[in-house]
Design an enzyme around this catalytic site. Structure first.
Site, PDB file in Angstrom:
ATOM      1  N   ASP A  10       0.867  -1.177   0.000  1.00 29.59           N
ATOM      2  CA  ASP A  10       0.000   0.000   0.000  1.00 29.59           C
ATOM      3  C   ASP A  10       0.906   1.230   0.000  1.00 29.59           C
ATOM      4  O   ASP A  10       1.754   1.376   0.885  1.00 29.59           O
ATOM      5  CB  ASP A  10      -0.853  -0.060   1.272  1.00 29.59           C
ATOM      6  CG  ASP A  10      -1.824   1.098   1.377  1.00 29.59           C
ATOM      7  OD1 ASP A  10      -1.609   2.143   0.735  1.00 29.59           O
ATOM      8  OD2 ASP A  10      -2.797   0.950   2.127  1.00 29.59           O
ATOM      9  N   GLY A  32      -9.176   5.188  -5.852  1.00 26.52           N
ATOM     10  CA  GLY A  32      -7.894   4.503  -5.996  1.00 26.52           C
ATOM     11  C   GLY A  32      -6.819   5.019  -5.050  1.00 26.52           C
ATOM     12  O   GLY A  32      -7.081   5.294  -3.884  1.00 26.52           O
ATOM     13  N   ASP A  34      -5.330   7.850  -5.042  1.00 21.33           N
ATOM     14  CA  ASP A  34      -5.637   9.237  -4.670  1.00 21.33           C
ATOM     15  C   ASP A  34      -6.544   9.273  -3.428  1.00 21.33           C
ATOM     16  O   ASP A  34      -6.259   9.991  -2.448  1.00 21.33           O
ATOM     17  CB  ASP A  34      -6.345   9.873  -5.885  1.00 21.33           C
ATOM     18  CG  ASP A  34      -6.358  11.388  -5.864  1.00 21.33           C
ATOM     19  OD1 ASP A  34      -5.689  11.968  -4.994  1.00 21.33           O
ATOM     20  OD2 ASP A  34      -7.036  11.966  -6.725  1.00 21.33           O
ATOM     21  N   SER A 122      -1.917   5.117 -13.822  1.00 21.27           N
ATOM     22  CA  SER A 122      -2.849   4.938 -14.962  1.00 21.27           C
ATOM     23  C   SER A 122      -3.406   3.524 -15.129  1.00 21.27           C
ATOM     24  O   SER A 122      -4.240   3.317 -16.013  1.00 21.27           O
ATOM     25  CB  SER A 122      -2.236   5.383 -16.312  1.00 21.27           C
ATOM     26  OG  SER A 122      -2.136   6.785 -16.373  1.00 21.27           O
TER      27      SER A 122
HETATM   28  N1  AR6 Z   1      -1.418   1.571  -2.818  1.00 23.21           N
HETATM   29  C1  AR6 Z   1      -0.831   1.159  -3.977  1.00 23.21           C
HETATM   30  N2  AR6 Z   1      -1.508   0.954  -5.115  1.00 23.21           N
HETATM   31  C2  AR6 Z   1      -2.845   1.150  -5.096  1.00 23.21           C
HETATM   32  C3  AR6 Z   1      -3.542   1.586  -3.939  1.00 23.21           C
HETATM   33  C4  AR6 Z   1      -2.773   1.797  -2.773  1.00 23.21           C
HETATM   34  N3  AR6 Z   1      -3.328   2.207  -1.615  1.00 23.21           N
HETATM   35  N4  AR6 Z   1      -4.867   1.714  -4.256  1.00 23.21           N
HETATM   36  C5  AR6 Z   1      -5.000   1.360  -5.555  1.00 23.21           C
HETATM   37  N5  AR6 Z   1      -3.785   1.010  -6.067  1.00 23.21           N
HETATM   38  P1  AR6 Z   1      -5.697   4.237  -9.659  1.00 23.21           P
HETATM   39  P2  AR6 Z   1      -5.176   5.706 -12.169  1.00 23.21           P
HETATM   40  C6  AR6 Z   1      -3.410   0.591  -7.438  1.00 23.21           C
HETATM   41  O1  AR6 Z   1      -7.089   3.969 -10.092  1.00 23.21           O
HETATM   42  O2  AR6 Z   1      -5.487   4.511 -12.990  1.00 23.21           O
HETATM   43  C7  AR6 Z   1      -8.439   8.465  -9.104  1.00 23.21           C
HETATM   44  O3  AR6 Z   1      -9.829   8.650  -8.966  1.00 23.21           O
HETATM   45  C8  AR6 Z   1      -4.520   0.154  -8.379  1.00 23.21           C
HETATM   46  O4  AR6 Z   1      -4.855  -1.197  -8.121  1.00 23.21           O
HETATM   47  O5  AR6 Z   1      -5.462   4.688  -8.273  1.00 23.21           O
HETATM   48  O6  AR6 Z   1      -3.973   6.525 -12.506  1.00 23.21           O
HETATM   49  C9  AR6 Z   1      -7.717   9.738  -9.475  1.00 23.21           C
HETATM   50  O7  AR6 Z   1      -8.291  10.863  -8.828  1.00 23.21           O
HETATM   51  C10 AR6 Z   1      -3.812   0.329  -9.708  1.00 23.21           C
HETATM   52  O8  AR6 Z   1      -2.923  -0.772  -9.935  1.00 23.21           O
HETATM   53  O9  AR6 Z   1      -4.992   5.365 -10.596  1.00 23.21           O
HETATM   54  C11 AR6 Z   1      -7.904   9.785 -10.953  1.00 23.21           C
HETATM   55  O10 AR6 Z   1      -9.179  10.294 -11.299  1.00 23.21           O
HETATM   56  C12 AR6 Z   1      -2.928   1.562  -9.514  1.00 23.21           C
HETATM   57  O11 AR6 Z   1      -2.835   1.704  -8.095  1.00 23.21           O
HETATM   58  C13 AR6 Z   1      -7.830   8.340 -11.366  1.00 23.21           C
HETATM   59  O12 AR6 Z   1      -8.216   7.602 -10.201  1.00 23.21           O
HETATM   60  C14 AR6 Z   1      -3.470   2.852 -10.093  1.00 23.21           C
HETATM   61  O13 AR6 Z   1      -4.862   2.902  -9.953  1.00 23.21           O
HETATM   62  C15 AR6 Z   1      -6.427   7.927 -11.708  1.00 23.21           C
HETATM   63  O14 AR6 Z   1      -6.470   6.617 -12.218  1.00 23.21           O
END
Ligand code: AR6
Length: 164
Positions: A10, A32, A34, A122
């Site tokens: 995490d 996610g 964020d 992404s």
């Molecule tokens: N620690 C590490 N990785 C994580 C965590 C965590 N706590 N939570 C999720 N992931 P994403 P994006 C992984 O969706 O695709 C947001 O709403 C997840 O499984 O967080 O760049 C923003 O505000 C995936 O492998 O980011 C934007 O609107 C990776 O992190 C949008 O999402 C990225 O998933 C950005 O989308």
């Protein structure tokens, strides 16, 4: 040359000097990574993001760019927010995904950070195919001028893709 690590975990738990947030251009939070960063880091991060929006980043942060704030209650000192491109099957946005990594590293260097943790930018809500994102992230972080880069991957499939 940086030491590059790949761990299952995490990103909000990392003790690197900086952690990277896969943000959106509003800088005002989302799901996610964020969502997790703002939830766990507390309101100080959102306050700092609002100040950025009131100042230099009035129009939001462009895709591929990066900007730092406090990390609030997290172990890291800084959160470096970057906006990854949304996956497109018809347009090659690879350079923007590389830019996220380059620009986050540049911000880290300007801050004096010696270590940085990246999520798989992404590959979640923005739907970038994991193998391809991993290839781009790897190329964009080799030869970086920082002591440690840690990729923090949230599931085994993503870990397997990012690990060389
Ligand atoms: N620690 C590490 N990785 C994580 C965590 C965590 N706590 N939570 C999720 N992931 P994403 P994006 C992984 O969706 O695709 C947001 O709403 C997840 O499984 O967080 O760049 C923003 O505000 C995936 O492998 O980011 C934007 O609107 C990776 O992190 C949008 O999402 C990225 O998933 C950005 O989308």
């Amino acid at each position: 040359m940086a030491t590059i690590e790949h761990v299952l975990g995490d990103i909000t738990e990392q003790d690197t000097d900086a952690i990277v947030n896969a943000a959106n251009s509003s800088l005002l939070g989302g799901g996610g990574v964020d969502g997790a960063i703002h939830r766990k880091g507390g309101p100080e991060i959102l306050d700092a993001c609002r100040k950025l929006r009131a100042g230099h980043h009035g129009g939001g942060l462009k895709t591929g760019q990066a900007v730092a704030t406090t990390a609030g209650r997290l172990k890291a000192t800084w959160v470096i927010h970057t906006v990854g491109p949304v996956w497109s099957a018809t347009e090659d946005r690879s350079q923007l995904l590389a830019d996220c990594h380059h620009n986050a590293l540049k911000v880290a260097k300007d801050l004096g950070a010696r270590s940085i943790a990246f999520p798989a930018i992404s590959t979640g809500i923005y739907r970038w195919p994991v193998e391809d994102a991993a290839r781009i992230a790897r190329a964009a972080t080799e030869n970086a001028d920082i002591e440690l880069i840690r990729f923090v991957l949230f599931d085994e499939k993503t870990l397997a893709a990012y690990r060389p």
